[in-house]
Design a protein around this motif. Structure first.
Motif, mmCIF file in Angstrom:
data_model
loop_
_atom_site.group_PDB
_atom_site.id
_atom_site.type_symbol
_atom_site.label_atom_id
_atom_site.label_comp_id
_atom_site.label_asym_id
_atom_site.label_seq_id
_atom_site.Cartn_x
_atom_site.Cartn_y
_atom_site.Cartn_z
ATOM 1 N N VAL A 290 -23.088 -27.989 7.204
ATOM 2 C CA VAL A 290 -22.503 -26.866 7.937
ATOM 3 C C VAL A 290 -22.997 -26.903 9.378
ATOM 4 N N SER A 291 -22.153 -26.507 10.324
ATOM 5 C CA SER A 291 -22.589 -26.513 11.722
ATOM 6 C C SER A 291 -23.706 -25.488 11.909
ATOM 7 N N CYS A 292 -24.657 -25.817 12.774
ATOM 8 C CA CYS A 292 -25.852 -24.971 12.908
ATOM 9 C C CYS A 292 -25.515 -23.588 13.465
ATOM 10 N N GLU A 293 -24.536 -23.500 14.371
ATOM 11 C CA GLU A 293 -24.174 -22.188 14.906
ATOM 12 C C GLU A 293 -23.490 -21.327 13.843
ATOM 13 N N GLN A 294 -22.784 -21.984 12.935
ATOM 14 C CA GLN A 294 -22.146 -21.256 11.828
ATOM 15 C C GLN A 294 -23.193 -20.751 10.844
ATOM 16 N N ALA A 295 -24.168 -21.591 10.534
ATOM 17 C CA ALA A 295 -25.248 -21.185 9.627
ATOM 18 C C ALA A 295 -26.023 -20.005 10.218
ATOM 19 N N VAL B 161 -34.166 -15.127 6.161
ATOM 20 C CA VAL B 161 -33.928 -13.731 6.564
ATOM 21 C C VAL B 161 -33.897 -12.764 5.377
ATOM 22 N N LEU B 162 -33.936 -13.301 4.165
ATOM 23 C CA LEU B 162 -33.957 -12.433 2.984
ATOM 24 C C LEU B 162 -35.344 -11.807 2.816
ATOM 25 N N GLY C 232 -19.691 -6.164 0.254
ATOM 26 C CA GLY C 232 -20.277 -7.500 0.388
ATOM 27 C C GLY C 232 -19.316 -8.448 1.090
ATOM 28 N N ILE C 233 -19.827 -9.619 1.417
ATOM 29 C CA ILE C 233 -19.053 -10.592 2.205
ATOM 30 C C ILE C 233 -19.009 -11.938 1.491
ATOM 31 N N ASN D 204 -27.242 -14.173 10.163
ATOM 32 C CA ASN D 204 -27.156 -12.884 10.854
ATOM 33 C C ASN D 204 -26.383 -11.859 10.023
ATOM 34 N N LEU D 205 -25.327 -12.315 9.352
ATOM 35 C CA LEU D 205 -24.544 -11.412 8.494
ATOM 36 C C LEU D 205 -25.371 -10.966 7.288
ATOM 37 N N VAL D 206 -26.086 -11.907 6.694
ATOM 38 C CA VAL D 206 -26.958 -11.592 5.551
ATOM 39 C C VAL D 206 -27.978 -10.525 5.955
#
Length: 267
Positions: free
Chosen positions: A91-96, A128-129, A211-212, A101-103
């Motif tokens: 996965v692209s790092c900016e997407q990860a 981030v969890l 949720g997402i 951030n969403l989590v």
């Protein structure tokens, strides 16, 4: 599929959206009359399988230079992954970073990842969890995950990542059978494309309201524009994209990031 709900929006928002559409179309038309000698940047969409602008795009590099805040161990794992024969699958790092951030934004505690590869995205989310949070990480190949495992431990988050090596549909069914429906906050789908619809449906049952679900590779390197008869992956993704547009169970945003990612917000 289900009918898409009509949304009520304030007049100011509607006018602003309309003006944005006009600006976009005007920009597209203006782009066709490019002055001679002006530098042409790589395609903003479908430049390469690796992302919306291609890995060598000056604009993508600008995005990374001005937005990427990468944990040192994440960077270490990214560089290790890049050296692998199939490194571009990551996965692209900016997407990860957006996923993490969403989590964090929704204060997620339970996350599902369908398709782990070397575990860059799993690590990003685990970081981030909360300490009692967990990522149920589904994959059928442990060889690649072994690249990330020592780094999960080095980052001190290996206890948050529950790696399950078996077909993801089997793991998702086990979670449902275990009474875990509507207990997860977030899901990330990035595995074999032919099963995308099944993954989506099962994750939708496992995710709480609010949720997402993030679905990766929704552009499939531009092949969704005209899926070939024998290209089952492109056909499957295109059908899911069409279904999501009309799915009244979720609100959606399709983002031109990486190879395209759709965010589905469960209603």
């Amino acid at each position: 599929g289900s009918a898409m709900p009509l949304l009520s929006v304030p007049k100011e928002v509607a006018v602003g959206t309309a003006m944005l559409g006009v600006a976009f179309v005007t920009g597209m038309l203006a782009g066709k009359r490019r002055p001679p000698g002006r530098k042409r940047y790589p395609s903003l969409l479908f430049g390469t399988p690796s992302g919306m602008m291609g890995k060598n795009s000056p604009l993508r590099q600008y995005i990374l230079d001005h937005s990427l805040r990468e944990h040192p161990i994440l960077k270490k794992l990214r560089l290790l992954t890049a050296d692998l024969p199939w490194g571009r699958m990551m996965v692209s790092c900016e997407q990860a970073q957006l996923m993490a951030n969403l989590v964090k934004l929704i204060k997620a505690k339970k996350v599902i990842e369908v398709g782990v590869f070397t575990g860059y995205n799993a690590l990003n989310m685990a970081l981030v969890l909360p300490d009692n949070g967990r990522v149920v990480a589904c994959d059928i190949n442990e060889d690649y995950a072994k690249v990330g495992k020592p780094l999960w431990k080095e980052a001190g988050v290996d206890h948050k990542i529950d790696l399950r090596i078996k077909p993801a549909i089997q793991t998702l069914d086990e979670l449902l059978a275990n009474g875990e429906a509507e207990t997860f906050d977030f899901a990330f789908i990035d595995a074999d494309k032919e099963n995308y619809n099944e993954y989506y449906e099962k994750c939708l049952r496992l995710i709480k309201k609010g949720g997402i679900i993030a679905i990766d590779n929704v552009f499939w390197n531009g092949k969704v524009l005209n899926p070939r008869k024998g290209d089952l992956a492109a056909q499957t993704i295109h059908r899911l994209n069409e279904k999501l547009l009309r799915d009244a169970r979720v609100n959606i945003s399709m983002l031109p990031m990486g190879d395209g990612v759709t965010l589905a917000f469960k209603l």
